[in-house]
Design a protein around this motif. Structure first.
Motif, PDB file in Angstrom:
ATOM      1  N   ALA A 189       0.940  -1.062  -0.100  1.00  0.00           N
ATOM      2  CA  ALA A 189       0.118   0.178   0.022  1.00  0.00           C
ATOM      3  C   ALA A 189       0.820   1.210  -0.180  1.00  0.00           C
ATOM      4  CB  ALA A 189      -0.660  -0.079   1.017  1.00  0.00           C
ATOM      5  N   TYR A 211       0.967  -1.451  13.690  1.00  0.00           N
ATOM      6  CA  TYR A 211       1.515  -2.494  12.236  1.00  0.00           C
ATOM      7  C   TYR A 211       2.046  -3.864  11.956  1.00  0.00           C
ATOM      8  CZ  TYR A 211      -0.366   1.750   8.813  1.00  0.00           C
ATOM      9  OH  TYR A 211      -1.405   1.711   7.710  1.00  0.00           O
ATOM     10  N   GLY A 271       2.562  -6.144   9.412  1.00  0.00           N
ATOM     11  CA  GLY A 271       2.569  -5.231   8.665  1.00  0.00           C
ATOM     12  C   GLY A 271       4.497  -5.085   8.814  1.00  0.00           C
ATOM     13  N   TYR A 277       7.398  -0.631   7.335  1.00  0.00           N
ATOM     14  CA  TYR A 277       6.752   0.531   7.288  1.00  0.00           C
ATOM     15  C   TYR A 277       7.327   2.012   6.929  1.00  0.00           C
ATOM     16  CZ  TYR A 277       4.596   4.111   9.953  1.00  0.00           C
ATOM     17  OH  TYR A 277       3.297   5.668  10.120  1.00  0.00           O
ATOM     18  N   ILE A 311       3.225   1.045   3.613  1.00  0.00           N
ATOM     19  CA  ILE A 311       3.435  -0.849   3.548  1.00  0.00           C
ATOM     20  C   ILE A 311       3.450  -1.553   3.305  1.00  0.00           C
ATOM     21  CG2 ILE A 311       0.755   0.042   4.206  1.00  0.00           C
ATOM     22  CD1 ILE A 311       3.398  -1.458   6.785  1.00  0.00           C
ATOM     23  N   LEU A 354       1.392  -5.651   3.619  1.00  0.00           N
ATOM     24  CA  LEU A 354       1.000  -5.922   5.177  1.00  0.00           C
ATOM     25  C   LEU A 354       0.108  -6.930   4.744  1.00  0.00           C
ATOM     26  CD1 LEU A 354      -1.988  -3.501   5.968  1.00  0.00           C
ATOM     27  CD2 LEU A 354      -1.122  -3.473   4.405  1.00  0.00           C
ATOM     28  N   LYS A 381      -5.823  -7.488   5.958  1.00  0.00           N
ATOM     29  CA  LYS A 381      -5.655  -5.936   7.417  1.00  0.00           C
ATOM     30  C   LYS A 381      -5.658  -4.667   6.355  1.00  0.00           C
ATOM     31  CE  LYS A 381      -5.142  -8.078  10.449  1.00  0.00           C
ATOM     32  NZ  LYS A 381      -5.661  -8.786  12.057  1.00  0.00           N
ATOM     33  N   TRP A 413      -5.164  -0.361   7.290  1.00  0.00           N
ATOM     34  CA  TRP A 413      -4.359   0.890   7.124  1.00  0.00           C
ATOM     35  C   TRP A 413      -5.015   1.897   6.463  1.00  0.00           C
ATOM     36  CZ3 TRP A 413      -5.577   1.729   2.140  1.00  0.00           C
ATOM     37  CH2 TRP A 413      -4.320   2.707   0.704  1.00  0.00           C
ATOM     38  N   GLU A 441      -4.666   5.458   7.917  1.00  0.00           N
ATOM     39  CA  GLU A 441      -4.136   6.472   7.502  1.00  0.00           C
ATOM     40  C   GLU A 441      -4.886   7.314   6.840  1.00  0.00           C
ATOM     41  OE1 GLU A 441      -1.231   6.686   6.317  1.00  0.00           O
ATOM     42  OE2 GLU A 441      -0.842   4.570   7.474  1.00  0.00           O
TER      43      GLU A 441
END
Length: 494
Positions: free
Chosen positions: A53, A149, A154, A157, A170, A172, A176, A180, A184
């Motif tokens: 992401a 995270y 995660g 990061y 990140i 992950l 999940k 996120w 965010e």
């Protein structure tokens, strides 16, 4: 600094091999635009239950004014400090302390540069700030984003600030993804810039360590400041020391609320996702954000260089040499030609400069070439070398210019040109793997203009001829377009 597409294009080749990759690329990347201006790019890859992401903003240090230099980089640090609900034990109590801290810190900043400020007043204010910060520490939960995270699988990061863009990333587990989106989107709506004065000191130390006491940082920074006289590409991303010392919470907050907004935002998700469900998720969390203001283009234009520029840094370290030439940026055809030139000159141990300078003449211990400092505006081709102890920068320079003259006068053979193209592709394939690389590439190029630029890259590269290389070398690799930076002990090595 970067080798531009070398790190980017390979990802596509990994997932989209063969001559039809461009068409497949268009089919693989799904693009969605939110009503508030945010762009969402997605690629479904179901080979592992993970997702990369990336959130990239079309704003970087090039967009700062002289009063804001260093803001984008410090802001990158501050956005790791939490929100009104994350990173705090009691935000109601904390917010009162934060107000006091900002009042005292701002008072110190307003007085410290005045010639007639009473030193005792400053001492008392600094003591008061110290006490307030000590109280505040008991209310802060350190690194809560990272902890959440990490506890949810995660990895990686991180964030980075460039001349043209700023990115938060990140990797992950795909289940999940909503976590996120929650974190965010909360960070963009409710960021709390806690520990500002402490973090400002951290960045000052980072500058001392990475630039002022680092020979590599010193020569690179001096080269850019010499090559660019007008365009803000001349200023360091981290800011000059005096810039950092005078950055204010007010300016940081204004910069953030103005530009870290959906109209300047590219969200890229690559991995084990369902595109339709992902659009719904992103709309739900990010669609409620206010659009914001588009980052205006930089109006300063670097005038044509009218003669060679040179700078020397007296530094207690082994000699270093950098040579830079102004050049256009993407999507100019000349920029593709420079990709070929970079590969011919320093692309591996069979490259011209490596063979000439390192192997045959043993003038340097290493040689590299890259495009810098950004890609949105005309930039530089930079050659970087470390002369051997028994050689001088003068010797090395002449050997470099001899090789550059060959590019101007001797057409590349078909075999050498084809080999350069093949090496670019091979280098890409080696450097890029996984969801994260693909997400980074899409995010970066969309923020620079349009990720579809990549669709035509291979075709454009294949169309470059030996005559094109000679023409570009003759027009750009000239002394009056050149900046030379040397570093070493003692006097000038010019």
């Amino acid at each position: 600094m970067h080798r531009k597409l070398y790190v980017i294009f390979a990802v596509f080749l990994l997932v989209l091999p063969g001559p039809s990759f461009a068409q497949t690329l268009v089919e693989k990347v799904q693009e969605h635009h939110l009503a508030n201006g945010a762009t969402l790019l997605m690629v479904e890859r179901h080979n592992s239950p993970t997702v990369a992401a990336y959130i990239t903003f079309r704003v970087g240090s090039v967009n700062e004014t002289s009063e804001q230099r260093g803001t984008a980089h410090l802001l990158e640090h501050m956005l790791f400090k939490g929100t009104k609900t994350l990173g705090t034990r009691d935000y109601r109590a904390e917010s009162k302390l934060l107000k006091e801290i900002e009042d005292v810190g701002s008072r110190i900043d307003s007085l410290k540069n005045l010639p007639n400020t009473d030193p005792q007043t400053l001492t008392e204010l600094r003591s008061r700030l110290h006490d307030l910060q000590k109280q505040h520490r008991s209310l802060v939960v350190k690194d809560e984003f990272a902890r959440i995270y990490s506890e949810n699988g995660g990895v990686g990061y991180n964030a980075f600030t460039g001349k043209d863009q700023t990115t938060y990333l990140i990797n992950l587990p795909s289940n999940k993804l909503e976590l996120w989106a929650d974190i965010e989107s909360d960070r963009l709506q409710n960021a709390v810039f806690r520990e500002f004065y402490t973090e400002r000191d951290v960045v000052r130390e980072e500058r001392r360590r990475s630039y002022e006491s680092n020979p590599g940082g010193q020569i690179y920074e001096s080269l850019l400041a010499t090559a660019f006289k007008v365009h803000p590409y001349r200023d360091p991303i981290i800011g000059w020391s005096s810039d950092i010392e005078n950055l204010s919470l007010k300016n940081i907050r204004e910069f953030f609320h103005k530009y870290y907004t959906p109209v300047n935002m590219v969200i890229t998700l690559v991995g084990d996702i369902d595109s339709r469900k992902t659009i719904d998720l992103v709309e739900r969390y990010f669609g409620r954000l206010a659009p914001g203001v588009p980052v205006p283009p930089v109006i300063e234009k670097e005038p044509k260089q009218d003669g060679e520029r040179r700078v020397h840094i007296d530094f207690d370290a082994e000699q270093r040499l950098m040579i830079a030439y102004h050049k256009p940026t993407m999507p100019s055809k000349d920029d593709y030609v420079f990709d070929i030139i970079l590969q011919i000159l320093t692309g591996g141990r069979t490259s011209r400069l490596y063979q000439s300078l390192v192997v045959d003449k043993q003038l340097v211990t290493d040689v590299d070439a890259f495009t810098a400092p950004g890609s949105r505006y005309p930039n530089l081709m930079i050659l970087s070398m470390s002369p051997s102890r028994t050689c001088t920068c003068v010797d090395v320079e002449q050997a470099v210019y001899d090789e550059l003259d060959r590019l101007k006068t001797e057409p590349l053979s078909a075999a050498e040109l084809n080999q350069a193209r093949k090496q670019i592709t091979t280098s890409m394939l080696r450097n890029l793997e996984g969801n994260s690389g693909l997400a980074r590439m899409l995010s970066s190029y969309q923020s620079l203009g349009d990720w579809h630029y990549l669709v035509n890259y291979n075709k454009e590269l294949a169309g470059i001829t030996a005559e094109d290389v000679m023409d570009v070398a003759q027009r750009y690799l000239q002394a009056d377009n050149r900046t030379v930076a040397t570093l070493g002990r003692g006097g000038k090595i010019l």
